[in-house]
Design a protein around this motif. Structure first.
Motif, short mmCIF file in Angstrom:
data_model
loop_
_atom_site.label_atom_id
_atom_site.label_comp_id
_atom_site.label_asym_id
_atom_site.label_seq_id
_atom_site.Cartn_x
_atom_site.Cartn_y
_atom_site.Cartn_z
N ALA A 109 7.63 -15.69 -6.54
CA ALA A 109 6.38 -15.99 -7.24
C ALA A 109 5.19 -15.94 -6.29
N LEU A 110 5.38 -16.40 -5.06
CA LEU A 110 4.30 -16.35 -4.06
C LEU A 110 3.87 -14.91 -3.81
N ILE A 111 4.83 -14.01 -3.68
CA ILE A 111 4.50 -12.60 -3.47
C ILE A 111 3.69 -12.08 -4.66
N ALA A 112 4.11 -12.45 -5.86
CA ALA A 112 3.40 -12.02 -7.07
C ALA A 112 1.97 -12.56 -7.09
N VAL A 113 1.80 -13.82 -6.75
CA VAL A 113 0.47 -14.44 -6.75
C VAL A 113 -0.43 -13.75 -5.71
N LEU A 114 0.12 -13.39 -4.57
CA LEU A 114 -0.67 -12.70 -3.56
C LEU A 114 -1.12 -11.33 -4.04
N GLY A 115 -0.46 -10.80 -5.06
CA GLY A 115 -0.88 -9.53 -5.66
C GLY A 115 -2.12 -9.67 -6.52
N LEU A 116 -2.49 -10.91 -6.85
CA LEU A 116 -3.70 -11.13 -7.65
C LEU A 116 -4.98 -10.95 -6.85
N ILE A 117 -4.84 -11.04 -5.53
CA ILE A 117 -6.00 -10.80 -4.67
C ILE A 117 -6.34 -9.31 -4.80
N PRO A 118 -7.59 -8.99 -5.09
CA PRO A 118 -7.93 -7.57 -5.33
C PRO A 118 -7.50 -6.68 -4.17
N ARG A 119 -6.94 -5.53 -4.54
CA ARG A 119 -6.46 -4.58 -3.55
C ARG A 119 -7.58 -3.64 -3.14
N ILE A 120 -7.38 -3.01 -2.00
CA ILE A 120 -8.28 -1.97 -1.51
C ILE A 120 -7.45 -0.70 -1.44
N ASP A 121 -7.84 0.33 -2.18
CA ASP A 121 -7.08 1.57 -2.19
C ASP A 121 -7.55 2.50 -1.07
N LEU A 122 -6.57 3.04 -0.35
CA LEU A 122 -6.86 4.05 0.66
C LEU A 122 -6.83 5.42 0.01
N ALA A 123 -7.36 6.40 0.69
CA ALA A 123 -7.40 7.76 0.15
C ALA A 123 -6.00 8.31 -0.12
N ALA A 124 -5.00 7.85 0.64
CA ALA A 124 -3.64 8.36 0.46
C ALA A 124 -2.95 7.77 -0.75
N GLY A 125 -3.56 6.79 -1.41
CA GLY A 125 -2.97 6.19 -2.60
C GLY A 125 -2.12 4.96 -2.33
N VAL A 126 -2.08 4.50 -1.10
CA VAL A 126 -1.34 3.29 -0.73
C VAL A 126 -2.35 2.16 -0.60
N PRO A 127 -2.21 1.10 -1.40
CA PRO A 127 -3.22 0.03 -1.36
C PRO A 127 -2.99 -0.96 -0.22
N ILE A 128 -4.09 -1.54 0.25
CA ILE A 128 -4.02 -2.66 1.18
C ILE A 128 -3.99 -3.92 0.31
N THR A 129 -2.95 -4.73 0.48
CA THR A 129 -2.79 -5.92 -0.35
C THR A 129 -2.45 -7.12 0.52
N ALA A 130 -2.50 -8.31 -0.08
CA ALA A 130 -2.08 -9.53 0.61
C ALA A 130 -0.59 -9.77 0.45
N GLN A 131 0.10 -8.94 -0.32
CA GLN A 131 1.51 -9.18 -0.59
C GLN A 131 2.39 -9.08 0.64
N SER A 132 1.99 -8.32 1.64
CA SER A 132 2.80 -8.25 2.85
C SER A 132 2.82 -9.59 3.58
N LEU A 133 1.79 -10.43 3.40
CA LEU A 133 1.82 -11.79 3.94
C LEU A 133 2.97 -12.56 3.31
N GLY A 134 3.17 -12.39 2.01
CA GLY A 134 4.29 -13.04 1.34
C GLY A 134 5.63 -12.57 1.87
#
Length: 180
Positions: free
Chosen positions: A13-38
């Motif tokens: 659930a913590l990983i899911a909640v960290l996904g609520l933080i808005p992501r930043i999309d890179l040009a390659a289509g891979v987003p920067i997210t807070a989920q890796s902290l989880g």
């Protein structure tokens, strides 16, 4: 056993909640997210096996179609995109971070920061960059160059994971299952 299941579910659930933080999309289509902290915290707090199980539970929910990834993404289609390597690497990274935490005698904060850097960045990038190279038709060098855009934020997340783990160790030593 019940306690383990509760912790595994809580960290999924913590990983899911960290996904609520808005992501930043890179040009390659891979987003920067807070989920890796989880992912890092799953390993540093729960340990290798429980941490990997929490991430696998999270990924199973995503595969079942729940929109738990940043930006509300979910379903089997996310496992065919440029970020598939990172998704596959999530449980392995959590396992590696937990394995390091379980075996080191360093202070919890130092150990968690090191485990997050080695497992949550090193191991995760190994899978993530390989997946980007395969999905985007890039060489490993080109994909590595793209992957370096994540590095400053991930180092910051590793430090935060170390600080959170250290705080947990001070406030409630028994909650740090990676050291139990």
């Amino acid at each position: 056993m019940e306690r383990n299941l509760t912790h595994i579910a809580l960290f999924a659930a913590l990983i899911a909640v960290l996904g609520l933080i808005p992501r930043i999309d890179l040009a390659a289509g891979v987003p920067i997210t807070a989920q890796s902290l989880g992912i890092m915290l799953c390993g540093t707090v729960l340990g290798a096996k429980r941490g990997a199980l929490a991430v696998l539970l999270f990924l199973a929910l995503v595969a079942a179609g729940l929109p738990l990834l940043s930006g509300g993404r979910g379903g089997l289609g996310v496992f065919a995109g440029p970020s598939v390597g990172f998704l596959v690497g999530f449980p392995i990274a959590a396992f590696a971070a937990g394995w390091i935490m379980e075996r080191t005698t360093l202070s919890p904060g130092t150990a968690a920061t090191a485990a997050s850097i080695i497992g949550g960045i090193g191991v995760l990038y190994l899978f993530g960059i390989s997946g980007m190279a395969l999905n985007l038709g890039l060489s490993l060098t080109e994909a590595s160059f793209l992957g370096m855009a994540f590095l400053p934020g991930d180092v910051l997340k590793a430090v935060v994971a170390g600080l959170i783990t250290q705080s947990l160790a001070r406030m409630r030593p028994a909650s740090l299952l990676s050291r139990a």
